[in-house]
Design a protein around this motif. Structure first.
Motif, mmCIF file in Angstrom:
data_model
loop_
_atom_site.group_PDB
_atom_site.id
_atom_site.type_symbol
_atom_site.label_atom_id
_atom_site.label_comp_id
_atom_site.label_asym_id
_atom_site.label_seq_id
_atom_site.Cartn_x
_atom_site.Cartn_y
_atom_site.Cartn_z
ATOM 1 N N UNK A 76 -25.201 28.485 -4.197
ATOM 2 C CA UNK A 76 -23.792 28.842 -4.210
ATOM 3 C C UNK A 76 -23.568 30.222 -4.847
ATOM 4 N N UNK A 77 -24.401 30.574 -5.840
ATOM 5 C CA UNK A 77 -24.205 31.812 -6.595
ATOM 6 C C UNK A 77 -25.318 32.835 -6.423
ATOM 7 N N UNK A 78 -26.454 32.425 -5.875
ATOM 8 C CA UNK A 78 -27.615 33.315 -5.798
ATOM 9 C C UNK A 78 -27.426 34.380 -4.715
ATOM 10 N N UNK A 123 -23.559 36.604 -6.840
ATOM 11 C CA UNK A 123 -23.922 37.763 -7.667
ATOM 12 C C UNK A 123 -25.131 37.526 -8.564
ATOM 13 N N UNK A 124 -25.613 36.308 -8.680
ATOM 14 C CA UNK A 124 -26.690 36.025 -9.630
ATOM 15 C C UNK A 124 -28.059 36.362 -9.049
ATOM 16 N N UNK A 125 -28.824 37.070 -9.855
ATOM 17 C CA UNK A 125 -30.218 37.383 -9.512
ATOM 18 C C UNK A 125 -31.044 37.324 -10.790
ATOM 19 N N UNK A 126 -32.341 37.209 -10.619
ATOM 20 C CA UNK A 126 -33.281 37.307 -11.729
ATOM 21 C C UNK A 126 -32.960 36.435 -12.928
ATOM 22 N N UNK A 127 -32.845 37.094 -14.090
ATOM 23 C CA UNK A 127 -32.660 36.389 -15.349
ATOM 24 C C UNK A 127 -31.345 35.619 -15.395
ATOM 25 N N UNK A 128 -30.314 36.145 -14.798
ATOM 26 C CA UNK A 128 -29.011 35.454 -14.817
ATOM 27 C C UNK A 128 -29.066 34.174 -13.989
ATOM 28 N N UNK A 177 -31.810 32.398 -13.462
ATOM 29 C CA UNK A 177 -32.626 31.482 -14.255
ATOM 30 C C UNK A 177 -31.819 30.883 -15.402
ATOM 31 N N UNK A 178 -31.046 31.706 -16.066
ATOM 32 C CA UNK A 178 -30.220 31.252 -17.174
ATOM 33 C C UNK A 178 -29.209 30.203 -16.708
ATOM 34 N N UNK A 179 -28.618 30.434 -15.548
ATOM 35 C CA UNK A 179 -27.662 29.479 -14.989
ATOM 36 C C UNK A 179 -28.351 28.152 -14.673
ATOM 37 N N UNK A 180 -29.536 28.206 -14.111
ATOM 38 C CA UNK A 180 -30.283 26.988 -13.783
ATOM 39 C C UNK A 180 -30.638 26.212 -15.045
ATOM 40 N N UNK A 181 -31.114 26.900 -16.079
ATOM 41 C CA UNK A 181 -31.441 26.222 -17.337
ATOM 42 C C UNK A 181 -30.189 25.615 -17.966
ATOM 43 N N UNK A 221 -35.195 33.581 -3.550
ATOM 44 C CA UNK A 221 -35.478 33.655 -4.979
ATOM 45 C C UNK A 221 -35.055 32.346 -5.663
ATOM 46 N N UNK A 222 -33.901 31.836 -5.297
ATOM 47 C CA UNK A 222 -33.415 30.586 -5.879
ATOM 48 C C UNK A 222 -34.333 29.430 -5.512
ATOM 49 N N UNK A 223 -34.729 29.347 -4.262
ATOM 50 C CA UNK A 223 -35.604 28.256 -3.807
ATOM 51 C C UNK A 223 -36.958 28.320 -4.503
ATOM 52 N N UNK A 224 -37.522 29.512 -4.641
ATOM 53 C CA UNK A 224 -38.801 29.672 -5.339
ATOM 54 C C UNK A 224 -38.683 29.255 -6.803
ATOM 55 N N UNK A 225 -37.568 29.645 -7.428
ATOM 56 C CA UNK A 225 -37.377 29.303 -8.832
ATOM 57 C C UNK A 225 -37.227 27.788 -9.013
#
Length: 157
Positions: A40-42, A10-15, A17-21, A47-51
């Motif tokens: 696992x959550x993206x 369910x995670x996209x965008x800011x959420x 990024x917040x999880x990764x930080x 998007x996750x790989x780019x981030x």
């Protein structure tokens, strides 16, 4: 018996990024570990790989720092070079990041200090007690040549 359900993506965008930080503030992660965690959550894998690539470019994620952290923590625990290299492989880190530090470490001193903490500084003559020391140091990841020197070493000579 309840089975653990697969996490929802369910995670996209800011959420995301917040999880990764949040992950990176707790400890150093290898690039592979962080990728697995985020995928696992993206919702969108790309998007996750780019981030993760951005995090690496900006220096927030570093395999070098993760490898150095593994080395420091396992040296502190009294573990030898084989156990440290094994842990690096488990975390998908290349040993080349810390080869120089591993070469420069005085493994005899590390093993001897560990032996003293666990068994004292006397040279054991009883074969069973001597074998116990050898097995202990082997389990901790030290080379046999160093182990035999440590087990037979006495500062009284």
């Amino acid at each position: 018996m309840q089975y653990k359900q697969k996490p929802q993506k369910t995670l996209t965008g800011a959420r995301l990024r917040s999880y990764a930080y949040a992950l990176l503030t707790r400890r150093e992660y290898s690039k592979a570990e962080l990728t697995n965690k985020l995928l696992e959550y993206a919702q969108d894998d790309q998007e996750a790989i780019d981030f993760i690539q951005q995090l690496h470019e900006y220096g927030y994620q570093s395999d070098q720092r993760a490898a150095e952290q593994v080395l420091r923590s396992h040296l502190y625990k009294g573990q030898g070079p084989h156990r440290i290299k094994q842990k690096l492989q488990q975390r998908s880190l290349d040993t080349s990041y810390i080869d120089e530090q591993i070469q420069e470490t005085d493994w005899f001193t590390e093993a001897y200090n560990l032996k003293i903490r666990k068994f004292g500084d006397n040279v054991e003559k009883d074969p069973k007690k001597r074998a116990k020391q050898i097995r202990f140091l082997q389990y901790r990841g030290y080379d046999l040549d160093i182990i035999f020197k440590v087990v037979d070493f006495s500062e009284d000579y």
